[in-house]
Write an enzyme that holds these catalytic residues in place. Structure first.
Site, PDB file in Angstrom:
ATOM      1  N   CYS A  71     -81.958  43.969 -35.642  1.00  0.00           N
ATOM      2  CA  CYS A  71     -80.553  44.007 -35.229  1.00  0.00           C
ATOM      3  C   CYS A  71     -79.939  42.623 -35.083  1.00  0.00           C
ATOM      4  O   CYS A  71     -78.750  42.501 -34.788  1.00  0.00           O
ATOM      5  CB  CYS A  71     -80.380  44.809 -33.942  1.00  0.00           C
ATOM      6  SG  CYS A  71     -81.113  44.052 -32.493  1.00  0.00           S
ATOM      7  N   GLY A  73     -79.785  40.755 -37.700  1.00  0.00           N
ATOM      8  CA  GLY A  73     -79.196  40.603 -39.027  1.00  0.00           C
ATOM      9  C   GLY A  73     -77.874  41.345 -39.136  1.00  0.00           C
ATOM     10  O   GLY A  73     -77.543  42.173 -38.287  1.00  0.00           O
ATOM     11  N   THR A 163     -84.816  48.890 -45.001  1.00  0.00           N
ATOM     12  CA  THR A 163     -85.178  47.653 -45.689  1.00  0.00           C
ATOM     13  C   THR A 163     -85.763  47.968 -47.057  1.00  0.00           C
ATOM     14  O   THR A 163     -86.637  48.824 -47.177  1.00  0.00           O
ATOM     15  CB  THR A 163     -86.224  46.870 -44.871  1.00  0.00           C
ATOM     16  OG1 THR A 163     -85.808  46.809 -43.506  1.00  0.00           O
ATOM     17  CG2 THR A 163     -86.400  45.465 -45.414  1.00  0.00           C
ATOM     18  N   HIS A 196     -76.886  46.618 -51.242  1.00  0.00           N
ATOM     19  CA  HIS A 196     -77.540  45.338 -51.029  1.00  0.00           C
ATOM     20  C   HIS A 196     -76.500  44.256 -50.848  1.00  0.00           C
ATOM     21  O   HIS A 196     -75.326  44.464 -51.066  1.00  0.00           O
ATOM     22  CB  HIS A 196     -78.502  44.977 -52.164  1.00  0.00           C
ATOM     23  CG  HIS A 196     -77.987  45.243 -53.528  1.00  0.00           C
ATOM     24  ND1 HIS A 196     -77.873  46.498 -54.057  1.00  0.00           N
ATOM     25  CD2 HIS A 196     -77.540  44.408 -54.483  1.00  0.00           C
ATOM     26  CE1 HIS A 196     -77.390  46.431 -55.279  1.00  0.00           C
ATOM     27  NE2 HIS A 196     -77.169  45.169 -55.562  1.00  0.00           N
ATOM     28  N   LYS A 200     -79.738  39.152 -49.907  1.00  0.00           N
ATOM     29  CA  LYS A 200     -80.877  40.007 -50.227  1.00  0.00           C
ATOM     30  C   LYS A 200     -81.981  39.216 -50.925  1.00  0.00           C
ATOM     31  O   LYS A 200     -81.728  38.458 -51.844  1.00  0.00           O
ATOM     32  CB  LYS A 200     -80.414  41.149 -51.134  1.00  0.00           C
ATOM     33  CG  LYS A 200     -81.469  42.210 -51.359  1.00  0.00           C
ATOM     34  CD  LYS A 200     -80.844  43.364 -52.117  1.00  0.00           C
ATOM     35  CE  LYS A 200     -81.860  44.435 -52.416  1.00  0.00           C
ATOM     36  NZ  LYS A 200     -82.437  44.985 -51.196  1.00  0.00           N
TER      37      LYS A 200
END
Length: 313
Positions: A71, A73, A163, A196, A200
């Protein structure tokens, strides 16, 4: 007559535009399917249209706790905020890198304590004891996908793997062998098949799934042939990305041609923003919670399963 995929351009970032066409039925990790025929030469492609503006089935109220790992990110934070908006309870702990261990992230009225890799197992076991109906959401980094999944399976906690990256075959085998509840999908979007962002670190999971579909249709193309455009100037001038979404979008363009150049097939899916993926992840968590509560089969689900059961809010 076969088709050749001509270097599809994939702009790696993230987004939010409404799309009404999806691939149906799982192909690779995900896709959707129904036959649609092109004119001579005879080529078949599988496409289904769906109105996803608003599901006719509204999920019942849910108040289960949600633990969001990653969290710190952008995507993890967006999911946490979407969860609060949906009325879900946030567990006040989260996993991240060792460098971020000890930080506090404030989301809504919840202060979330960040823990590094060394503490993961003890923390997760304690969380599962305190919140037996918890659902874990993972938006960490590709390098931790397999280790995190192994831990979730060891503890037996249901999880949504947002992810991408890691060893996907190993990931699926780990979860299948452990027989736990999980939602694993190349993306977590509601109305699109792409997810994405610019930061990434790996190749798009959705791109892999789409290429896998093409390969099953007899198209000769390898993943390392994907052209990635990341230069902001080219994204604006060549691709047409709105300037305000340079820091968050996903534009994909695919071009297939027959060997003699007489037949071509093109499509693209473009997204701007992050909210659609955050909301889709929360929908997946709600879906998984209902599976746990109803004692449904313990297995790997994907976003198509979520869609088919009308669990998109």
């Amino acid at each position: 007559m076969g088709l050749t995929l001509q270097n599809p351009t994939i702009i790696f970032q993230q987004g939010n535009a409404k799309q009404r066409q999806l691939f149906s039925r799982s192909c690779g990790e995900n896709a959707i399917i129904r036959k649609q025929k092109l004119s001579t030469p005879k080529i078949s492609c599988h496409i289904m249209t769906a109105n996803l503006e608003k599901s006719s089935i509204t999920p019942q109220s849910h108040t289960f706790p949600l633990m969001i790992n990653g969290c710190t990110g952008k995507m993890g934070r967006a999911v946490a905020e979407a969860a609060v908006s949906a009325g879900l309870q946030l567990v006040p702990v989260s996993f991240s890198s060792s460098e971020e261990s000890g930080q506090i992230v404030q989301v809504g009225g919840t202060e979330i304590q960040i823990h590094g890799p060394i503490e993961r197992e003890g923390i997760l076991a304690s969380v599962f004891d305190e919140y037996p109906n918890v659902i874990v959401v993972d938006y960490t980094v590709p390098g931790t996908v397999n280790a995190n999944a192994e831990l979730y399976c060891k503890i037996g906690v249901p999880f949504v793997m947002g992810t991408t990256g890691g060893d996907r075959q190993k990931l699926y085998k780990t979860v299948e062998d452990a027989k736990v509840y999980a939602v694993i999908s190349p993306q977590m979007g509601k109305q699109v098949m792409e997810s994405h962002q610019a930061s990434k670190l790996d190749t798009s999971g959705t791109a892999k799934a789409v290429i896998s579909c093409f390969q099953k249709l007899g198209v000769s193309f390898e993943l390392d042939e994907i052209q990635q455009v990341r230069d902001p100037k080219k994204q604006i001038e060549m691709v047409g990305v709105p300037e305000e979404y340079l820091s968050g979008h996903a534009f994909h363009m695919y071009h297939l041609t027959s060997p003699d150049q007489t037949v071509s097939f093109e499509f693209q899916h473009n997204v701007c923003g992050r909210s659609i993926y955050a909301e889709g992840t929360v929908d997946a968590a709600i879906f998984l919670s209902t599976k746990v509560q109803s004692k449904a089969e313990k297995r790997i689900y994907n976003m198509i399963d979520v869609l088919r059961e009308g669990n998109m809010r």
